[in-house]
Design an enzyme around this catalytic site. Sequence first.
Site, mmCIF file in Angstrom:
data_model
loop_
_atom_site.group_PDB
_atom_site.id
_atom_site.type_symbol
_atom_site.label_atom_id
_atom_site.label_comp_id
_atom_site.label_asym_id
_atom_site.label_seq_id
_atom_site.Cartn_x
_atom_site.Cartn_y
_atom_site.Cartn_z
ATOM 1 N N HIS A 162 -5.769 8.608 11.414
ATOM 2 C CA HIS A 162 -5.401 7.182 11.438
ATOM 3 C C HIS A 162 -3.937 6.975 11.056
ATOM 4 O O HIS A 162 -3.549 5.881 10.664
ATOM 5 C CB HIS A 162 -6.318 6.386 10.492
ATOM 6 N N ASN A 211 -20.532 12.237 -1.530
ATOM 7 C CA ASN A 211 -20.337 10.786 -1.614
ATOM 8 C C ASN A 211 -21.250 10.286 -2.727
ATOM 9 O O ASN A 211 -22.371 10.773 -2.857
ATOM 10 C CB ASN A 211 -20.714 10.149 -0.260
ATOM 11 N N PRO A 212 -20.795 9.275 -3.510
ATOM 12 C CA PRO A 212 -21.718 8.754 -4.535
ATOM 13 C C PRO A 212 -22.932 8.047 -3.929
ATOM 14 O O PRO A 212 -23.959 7.893 -4.566
ATOM 15 C CB PRO A 212 -20.862 7.756 -5.317
ATOM 16 N N SER A 247 -17.394 6.368 4.512
ATOM 17 C CA SER A 247 -18.575 5.516 4.725
ATOM 18 C C SER A 247 -19.197 5.812 6.079
ATOM 19 O O SER A 247 -20.272 5.322 6.387
ATOM 20 C CB SER A 247 -18.139 4.045 4.669
ATOM 21 N N GLN A 296 -9.034 10.531 7.504
ATOM 22 C CA GLN A 296 -8.888 9.153 7.953
ATOM 23 C C GLN A 296 -7.874 8.419 7.064
ATOM 24 O O GLN A 296 -7.516 7.283 7.330
ATOM 25 C CB GLN A 296 -10.229 8.422 7.876
ATOM 26 N N ASN A 297 -7.461 9.084 6.008
ATOM 27 C CA ASN A 297 -6.599 8.437 5.016
ATOM 28 C C ASN A 297 -5.144 8.434 5.472
ATOM 29 O O ASN A 297 -4.704 9.339 6.170
ATOM 30 C CB ASN A 297 -6.722 9.143 3.663
ATOM 31 N N VAL A 298 -4.452 7.408 5.059
ATOM 32 C CA VAL A 298 -3.047 7.213 5.476
ATOM 33 C C VAL A 298 -2.100 7.414 4.281
ATOM 34 O O VAL A 298 -0.918 7.134 4.379
ATOM 35 C CB VAL A 298 -2.863 5.798 6.080
ATOM 36 N N ASP A 299 -2.660 7.948 3.149
ATOM 37 C CA ASP A 299 -1.911 7.974 1.883
ATOM 38 C C ASP A 299 -1.075 9.231 1.659
ATOM 39 O O ASP A 299 -0.322 9.299 0.685
ATOM 40 C CB ASP A 299 -2.882 7.776 0.698
ATOM 41 N N ARG A 329 0.836 -1.210 0.000
ATOM 42 C CA ARG A 329 0.000 0.000 0.000
ATOM 43 C C ARG A 329 0.868 1.256 0.000
ATOM 44 O O ARG A 329 0.546 2.252 -0.659
ATOM 45 C CB ARG A 329 -0.956 -0.029 1.192
HETATM 46 C C1 BV8 Z 1 -10.747 3.300 18.809
HETATM 47 C C2 BV8 Z 1 -5.794 2.890 9.261
HETATM 48 C C3 BV8 Z 1 -10.680 3.387 21.182
HETATM 49 C C4 BV8 Z 1 -5.321 1.497 9.002
HETATM 50 C C5 BV8 Z 1 -8.176 2.672 9.870
HETATM 51 C C6 BV8 Z 1 -14.174 -3.467 19.059
HETATM 52 C C7 BV8 Z 1 -12.854 -3.408 19.521
HETATM 53 C C8 BV8 Z 1 -12.090 -2.266 19.383
HETATM 54 C C9 BV8 Z 1 -12.636 -1.151 18.781
HETATM 55 C C10 BV8 Z 1 -13.926 -1.236 18.329
HETATM 56 C C11 BV8 Z 1 -14.704 -2.352 18.464
HETATM 57 N N1 BV8 Z 1 -15.920 -2.111 17.913
HETATM 58 C C12 BV8 Z 1 -15.937 -0.859 17.428
HETATM 59 C C13 BV8 Z 1 -14.754 -0.313 17.685
HETATM 60 C C14 BV8 Z 1 -14.331 0.979 17.324
HETATM 61 C C15 BV8 Z 1 -13.594 0.840 15.977
HETATM 62 C C16 BV8 Z 1 -14.630 0.949 14.872
HETATM 63 O O1 BV8 Z 1 -15.122 2.021 14.614
HETATM 64 N N2 BV8 Z 1 -14.975 -0.168 14.241
HETATM 65 C C17 BV8 Z 1 -15.990 -0.123 13.210
HETATM 66 C C18 BV8 Z 1 -15.609 -1.037 12.073
HETATM 67 C C19 BV8 Z 1 -17.317 -0.494 13.837
HETATM 68 N N3 BV8 Z 1 -12.670 1.951 15.932
HETATM 69 C C20 BV8 Z 1 -11.425 1.781 16.353
HETATM 70 O O2 BV8 Z 1 -10.935 0.719 16.691
HETATM 71 C C21 BV8 Z 1 -10.623 3.066 16.417
HETATM 72 N N4 BV8 Z 1 -10.010 3.173 17.708
HETATM 73 O O3 BV8 Z 1 -11.944 3.329 18.815
HETATM 74 O O4 BV8 Z 1 -9.976 3.389 19.952
HETATM 75 C C22 BV8 Z 1 -10.941 1.945 21.526
HETATM 76 C C23 BV8 Z 1 -9.869 1.103 21.728
HETATM 77 C C24 BV8 Z 1 -10.123 -0.221 22.118
HETATM 78 C C25 BV8 Z 1 -11.446 -0.680 22.294
HETATM 79 C C26 BV8 Z 1 -12.519 0.179 22.026
HETATM 80 C C27 BV8 Z 1 -12.272 1.497 21.658
HETATM 81 C C28 BV8 Z 1 -9.527 3.040 15.379
HETATM 82 C C29 BV8 Z 1 -10.145 3.098 14.001
HETATM 83 C C30 BV8 Z 1 -9.033 3.321 12.963
HETATM 84 C C31 BV8 Z 1 -8.834 2.055 12.162
HETATM 85 N N5 BV8 Z 1 -7.853 2.322 11.085
HETATM 86 N N6 BV8 Z 1 -7.241 2.972 8.948
HETATM 87 C C32 BV8 Z 1 -5.343 1.179 7.534
HETATM 88 O O5 BV8 Z 1 -5.651 2.059 6.710
HETATM 89 O O6 BV8 Z 1 -5.003 0.018 7.216
HETATM 90 S S1 BV8 Z 1 -9.809 2.823 9.466
HETATM 91 C C33 BV8 Z 1 -10.006 2.465 7.796
HETATM 92 O O7 BV8 Z 1 -11.366 2.155 7.590
HETATM 93 C C34 BV8 Z 1 -9.726 3.657 6.889
HETATM 94 O O8 BV8 Z 1 -8.925 4.628 7.511
HETATM 95 C C35 BV8 Z 1 -11.091 4.234 6.555
HETATM 96 O O9 BV8 Z 1 -11.266 5.514 7.057
HETATM 97 C C36 BV8 Z 1 -12.037 3.368 7.308
HETATM 98 C C37 BV8 Z 1 -13.272 3.008 6.511
HETATM 99 O O10 BV8 Z 1 -12.805 2.312 5.274
HETATM 100 P P1 BV8 Z 1 -13.517 2.629 3.802
HETATM 101 O O11 BV8 Z 1 -14.965 2.351 3.991
HETATM 102 O O12 BV8 Z 1 -12.901 2.195 2.549
HETATM 103 O O13 BV8 Z 1 -13.193 4.033 3.648
HETATM 104 P P2 BV8 Z 1 -14.179 5.036 3.910
HETATM 105 O O14 BV8 Z 1 -14.804 4.907 5.256
HETATM 106 O O15 BV8 Z 1 -13.427 6.228 3.724
HETATM 107 O O16 BV8 Z 1 -15.356 4.661 2.776
HETATM 108 C C38 BV8 Z 1 -15.168 4.862 1.397
HETATM 109 C C39 BV8 Z 1 -16.299 5.817 1.024
HETATM 110 O O17 BV8 Z 1 -15.942 6.486 -0.150
HETATM 111 C C40 BV8 Z 1 -17.612 5.100 0.743
HETATM 112 O O18 BV8 Z 1 -18.670 5.753 1.426
HETATM 113 C C41 BV8 Z 1 -17.786 5.271 -0.771
HETATM 114 O O19 BV8 Z 1 -19.144 5.424 -1.136
HETATM 115 C C42 BV8 Z 1 -17.064 6.567 -1.000
HETATM 116 N N7 BV8 Z 1 -16.535 6.759 -2.353
HETATM 117 C C43 BV8 Z 1 -16.170 5.829 -3.269
HETATM 118 N N8 BV8 Z 1 -15.730 6.457 -4.394
HETATM 119 C C44 BV8 Z 1 -15.809 7.794 -4.162
HETATM 120 C C45 BV8 Z 1 -16.314 7.997 -2.867
HETATM 121 N N9 BV8 Z 1 -16.522 9.210 -2.354
HETATM 122 C C46 BV8 Z 1 -16.225 10.276 -3.132
HETATM 123 N N10 BV8 Z 1 -15.727 10.170 -4.378
HETATM 124 C C47 BV8 Z 1 -15.507 8.953 -4.931
HETATM 125 N N11 BV8 Z 1 -15.018 8.857 -6.188
#
Ligand code: BV8
Length: 256
Positions: free
Chosen positions: A127, A223-224, A199, A109-112, A74
């Site tokens: 992130h 967002n689309p 998302s 949230q992006n790491v790029d 990546r």
């Molecule tokens: C935290 C870096 C306190 C790494 C990322 C159980 C245990 C532990 C934690 C949790 C748990 N349950 C829930 C949690 C909290 C958890 C969480 O939120 N989980 C979710 C899945 C429910 N969060 C965490 O763990 C965070 N820390 O809470 O600490 C804690 C600690 C311990 C215990 C509890 C709490 C840390 C979260 C950070 C994770 N790291 N990235 C890497 O990149 O490898 S997050 C990663 O996913 C990305 O950074 C991204 O932001 C995120 C979502 O991924 P995608 O969906 O692809 O991206 P995005 O969201 O941006 O969506 C794409 C969008 O773009 C879509 O909507 C699409 O329609 C749109 N799109 C597409 N094309 C286009 C477009 N938009 C515009 N133009 C276009 N052309």
Amino acid sequence: MPDDGPDLQAPAEALRGARGVVVLTGAGVSAESGIPTFRDTMQGLWASFDPQQLATPEAFARDPELVTRWYDHRRLGCAACEPNPGHLALARLERGVCARGGSFTLLTQNVDGLHRRAGNTDPVELHGSVMTWRCSETGEAVAPPPPPEPWPEFPPESLAGAPVRPDVVWFGETLPEAALERSFEALSSCDLLLSVGTSAVVYPAAGFIEVAAANGARTIEVNPKDTPMTPIVTWALRGPSAHILPSLVEAALGGE
Ligand code: BV8
């Protein structure tokens, strides 16, 4: 307004008049630079892995070779991509808001690393970054080879003899304290939040939209597709950010 896109007049007027602007971006803003969003990162070689399973401390402890190979793949992919017109529009927006004495904060949230390369001066990398790495034991920075060169071994080993990891925040890890402080400070005083390409399912970043709205800010979502935050935003602009952002920023800043 061009008939091929959403009506930008009202959101552009709100952006033009805003004193405190916060922009929140997700992987979607980099999609048109050729960087797959988080959920469709798994193509080809990585198709059989779930990113949510790989982006965790447990995965790194269990298989540091696989995880560091994935992140180096990546890292090199991001380095080979260029900022797109959506990134450039956000850099122009920062210049325009600051030129008239407003405050501008970009939370990504992006790491790029593409927002900084596009010209945004001080993005808050919620992130972390895949472009910088550190010793998993001492935390000491360990510079990867300059792209397009890959790490020579996986996992890379630090001087302390421990595996080297990327400076990203994994699921289950807390976000950097400074990033959280800057985020909540900006969210508490902004009057407009622009959410682009996320998302809105990963917390705490996804909750930032609710925090801004609760503080009285108006909100724009680009967002689309609909997201869980669509029902609460002031304006939902459906379409790709590389197309919508340049038009929105031009309508807001005019000839500036
Ligand atoms: C935290 C870096 C306190 C790494 C990322 C159980 C245990 C532990 C934690 C949790 C748990 N349950 C829930 C949690 C909290 C958890 C969480 O939120 N989980 C979710 C899945 C429910 N969060 C965490 O763990 C965070 N820390 O809470 O600490 C804690 C600690 C311990 C215990 C509890 C709490 C840390 C979260 C950070 C994770 N790291 N990235 C890497 O990149 O490898 S997050 C990663 O996913 C990305 O950074 C991204 O932001 C995120 C979502 O991924 P995608 O969906 O692809 O991206 P995005 O969201 O941006 O969506 C794409 C969008 O773009 C879509 O909507 C699409 O329609 C749109 N799109 C597409 N094309 C286009 C477009 N938009 C515009 N133009 C276009 N052309």
